[in-house]
Design a protein around this motif. Structure first.
Motif, mmCIF file in Angstrom:
data_model
loop_
_atom_site.group_PDB
_atom_site.id
_atom_site.type_symbol
_atom_site.label_atom_id
_atom_site.label_comp_id
_atom_site.label_asym_id
_atom_site.label_seq_id
_atom_site.Cartn_x
_atom_site.Cartn_y
_atom_site.Cartn_z
ATOM 1 N N ASP A 1 -3.241 8.675 -5.600
ATOM 2 C CA ASP A 1 -3.699 7.910 -4.888
ATOM 3 C C ASP A 1 -2.915 7.649 -3.559
ATOM 4 O OD1 ASP A 1 -4.867 5.780 -3.931
ATOM 5 O OD2 ASP A 1 -4.583 4.484 -5.548
ATOM 6 N N GLN A 2 -3.339 8.026 -2.446
ATOM 7 C CA GLN A 2 -2.633 7.758 -1.080
ATOM 8 C C GLN A 2 -2.854 6.543 -0.294
ATOM 9 O OE1 GLN A 2 -2.306 12.743 -0.724
ATOM 10 N NE2 GLN A 2 -2.693 11.218 1.134
ATOM 11 N N ILE A 3 -3.914 5.708 -0.792
ATOM 12 C CA ILE A 3 -4.435 4.587 -0.346
ATOM 13 C C ILE A 3 -3.195 3.529 -0.396
ATOM 14 C CG2 ILE A 3 -5.957 2.851 -0.078
ATOM 15 C CD1 ILE A 3 -7.006 5.411 0.317
ATOM 16 N N LYS A 4 -2.626 3.235 0.959
ATOM 17 C CA LYS A 4 -1.706 2.191 1.048
ATOM 18 C C LYS A 4 -0.526 2.335 -0.027
ATOM 19 C CE LYS A 4 -4.267 -1.480 3.117
ATOM 20 N NZ LYS A 4 -4.628 -3.082 2.832
ATOM 21 N N VAL A 5 -0.214 3.811 0.149
ATOM 22 C CA VAL A 5 0.913 4.281 -1.089
ATOM 23 C C VAL A 5 2.544 3.563 -0.544
ATOM 24 C CG1 VAL A 5 1.456 6.288 0.396
ATOM 25 C CG2 VAL A 5 1.959 6.024 -2.029
ATOM 26 N N PHE A 6 2.306 3.338 0.750
ATOM 27 C CA PHE A 6 3.692 2.728 1.319
ATOM 28 C C PHE A 6 3.379 1.118 1.327
ATOM 29 C CE2 PHE A 6 3.682 6.791 3.573
ATOM 30 C CZ PHE A 6 4.327 7.533 2.731
ATOM 31 N N SER A 7 4.423 0.344 1.076
ATOM 32 C CA SER A 7 4.264 -1.185 0.991
ATOM 33 C C SER A 7 3.944 -1.817 2.392
ATOM 34 C CB SER A 7 5.650 -1.908 0.316
ATOM 35 O OG SER A 7 5.571 -3.127 0.465
ATOM 36 N N GLU A 8 3.054 -2.752 2.312
ATOM 37 C CA GLU A 8 3.013 -3.317 3.862
ATOM 38 C C GLU A 8 4.241 -4.097 4.160
ATOM 39 O OE1 GLU A 8 -0.398 -6.075 2.941
ATOM 40 O OE2 GLU A 8 -1.834 -4.554 3.130
ATOM 41 N N SER A 9 5.171 -4.185 3.551
ATOM 42 C CA SER A 9 6.426 -4.823 3.833
ATOM 43 C C SER A 9 7.160 -3.835 4.867
ATOM 44 C CB SER A 9 7.434 -5.001 2.735
ATOM 45 O OG SER A 9 6.821 -6.005 1.563
#
Length: 435
Positions: free
Chosen positions: A313-321
Motif C-alpha cells: 500500500d503506497q497511498i500516503k505511505v509517508f506521514s503528513e508530518s
C-alpha cells in the motif's frame, strides 16, 4: 596512429624547428620523439571530455614572444585534428569536395592576443555560419531570409567506425541545437497513454525548474525512465539524470542537491518496498524544510490488495508530518486529458518550493509499461489491446499555447501585501494582463 599521436608529432616538429633556430629550449619529455608515456591527460568539460597532450618549452634570450607566436600560428594552423594528414592533400580535398554541396568558409582559426610579454592563443573551430539575407522592395520578388547553418564533425582516424563517428557528431550537434527553441511538443506521435503522459509530465517538471533526476531501476517505472531518456536527448546541457541502484542513497543525494542549490530534485522509483527506502530522507527533508520530489510508480488500482509480490500500500505511505502534498495519480488514459498531468507536475514543484518540503506523487501505470502498442502484456482476454488516441488526450484548452511557447502550464503569484485590498488589486492586474 591515433589522432592525438599524429597531432602531437605535428606540434613537436614545430617546437623542434624553433629549437634548431635557438629560440626555444625543449624539456626532456618533448625532446624525446618517441616518449609519450605520462604526457596525456583528460580534460573534462560539462558534456564532453578530451584526451590532451601538453608541450612545454622555455624561451631563450634569442627568442621573442612575437617571433615564436607568429611562427606557431603559421605552422600549426590548421592542425591535423582539424584538417587531416597529409596536410597538403587534406586541404586540397576539403576545398575540392566540401564546397560542392556547401561552403562553410573558414572552418577554424586562431583566436587570442599577442602581447609584448605574453601571448594567449586558442584554436577556434567555427560551428555555425550566419548568412545575411537580401531585402528587396520589389513586391514581385521574395526577400531572401537570413540563414543560420550549424556544423559538427568528428575526427576520422584509422580504426574509426561509421556508427562511432556518427554518434559523436550527433552528440555535438545536440549540444548546439539544445540552445535553440524546441519544436512544438504535440504528443501526436505516441502510441501508448503511458508514453504520452510521462513525456508531458517530465516536460512540465523541467519547465518548472526541475533539472536534476535520480532514477532507481525497476519495471513499473519504465514509462518515466523512457521519458527522461528522451528528455536528456532534447535538453542536452539542461537536465541531468543519474542512475542510482539504492533508493535510500538516491533520496539522500537528491536531499543534498536541494540543500546546496535550494532547488528540488526528483527521485524516481519503482513500486513496492523500493518506496519505503525513501523514508529516512523524507523525514529529514520534512523536518529541515528542504524541497524534494518523490515520484513513485505503482500498480493500477485494480491490482492493489491482491497479495501479489511487492504489492504494498503506497497511498500516503509517508506521514503528513513530513510530506507537504500527496497525489495518487490515476493510470494514464485518453479519458483523462493531458491538462491534469501538466497541472500535477506544476503544482508539485510549486508546493515543494513554497512550503519547503517533500512532495509525493504516486503514479499508477498499467501495461504496456514499455512504449509498445498492440496487445497488452500479460492480458490474454479477447480485445486486450493498447488503444490510445493522442488527439483526444491533448484536446484541452491551453495545450496549444503550452506546446508551442515553451512556458510552464501555470504560474504561481504571491500577493504583494497581507491585506485584502492589495490581494484584490493583484488579482485585477493579473486578469487585465491576461487579455
Amino acid at each position: 596512429k591515433s589522432e592525438i599521436i599524429i597531432t602531437g608529432e605535428f606540434i613537436r616538429e614545430a617546437f623542434e624547428v624553433l629549437q634548431q633556430r635557438g629560440m626555444l629550449e625543449l624539456s626532456d619529455a618533448n625532446a624525446r620523439e618517441n616518449e609519450t608515456d605520462g604526457t596525456f591527460f583528460v580534460r573534462r568539460l560539462r558534456h564532453l571530455q578530451h584526451i590532451c597532450q601538453s608541450f612545454e618549452a622555455r624561451m631563450t634570450k634569442k627568442g621573442s614572444i612575437n617571433a615564436v607566436a607568429q611562427y606557431l600560428l603559421e605552422k600549426l594552423h590548421p592542425t591535423p585534428a582539424v584538417c587531416g594528414v597529409p596536410f597538403k592533400e587534406s586541404i586540397e580535398f576539403i576545398r575540392d569536395y566540401e564546397s560542392v554541396s556547401f561552403d562553410r568558409g573558414m572552418y577554424a582559426g586562431p583566436l587570442g592576443f599577442i602581447g609584448s610579454d605574453r601571448t594567449d592563443i586558442v584554436v577556434a573551430i567555427r560551428s555555425a555560419l550566419l548568412t545575411n539575407g537580401v531585402s528587396s522592395k520589389n513586391i514581385l520578388r521574395n526577400n531572401v531570409v537570413s540563414r543560420l547553418s550549424v556544423y559538427a564533425g568528428a575526427g576520422i582516424v584509422p580504426g574509426s567506425t561509421v556508427q562511432g563517428e556518427w554518434s559523436e557528431t550527433g552528440y555535438k550537434l545536440g549540444v548546439l541545437s539544445s540552445t535553440f527553441s524546441q519544436s512544438p511538443l504535440t504528443l501526436k506521435s505516441f502510441q501508448t497513454p503511458n508514453e504520452a503522459w510521462a513525456t508531458s509530465f517530465v516536460e512540465e517538471l523541467i519547465r518548472s525548474g526541475v533539472t536534476q533526476f535520480y532514477i532507481c531501476p525497476g519495471s513499473r517505472s519504465t514509462p518515466m525512465t523512457a521519458a527522461l531518456a528522451r528528455a536528456m536527448r532534447s535538453n542536452i546541457g539542461l537536465i541531468d539524470c543519474t542512475s542510482t541502484h539504492d533508493e535510500r542513497g538516491a533520496a539522500f543525494r537528491a536531499l543534498g542537491y536541494a540543500r546546496a542549490t535550494k532547488r528540488p530534485a526528483a527521485v524516481v522509483t519503482s513500486s513496492g518496498t523500493a518506496v519505503a527506502n525513501l523514508y529516512p530522507a523524507v523525514m529529514e527533508a520534512g523536518l529541515d524544510g528542504v524541497p524534494l520530489l518523490l515520484i513513485t510508480a505503482d500498480r493500477p488500482y485494480e491490482n492493489r490488495d491482491t497479495g501479489a509480490n511487492q504489492a504494498v500500500d503506497q497511498i500516503k505511505v509517508f506521514s503528513e508530518s513530513y510530506v507537504r502534498w500527496f497525489r495518487d495519480i490515476s493510470p494514464p488514459s485518453d479519458d483523462i486529458p493531458v491538462s491534469l498531468a501538466l497541472s500535477d507536475a506544476n503544482h508539485a514543484v510549486s508546493v515543494a518550493r513554497e512550503l519547503r518540503g517533500p512532495v509525493h506523487l504516486n503514479v499508477q501505470f498499467r501495461e504496456n509499461l514499455a512504449p509498445d502498442a498492440g496487445p497488452i502484456r500479460g492480458d490474454n482476454r479477447n480485445g486486450s489491446h493498447a488503444d490510445f488516441s493522442p488527439s483526444r488526450f491533448i484536446d484541452v484548452a491551453g495545450f496549444q499555447r503550452w506546446s508551442t511557447h515553451g512556458n510552464k502550464w501555470s504560474k504561481l503569484y504571491s500577493p504583494s501585501g497581507s491585506n485584502v485590498e492589495n490581494a484584490m488589486y493583484d488579482i485585477a492586474s493579473l486578469i487585465a494582463r491576461s487579455r
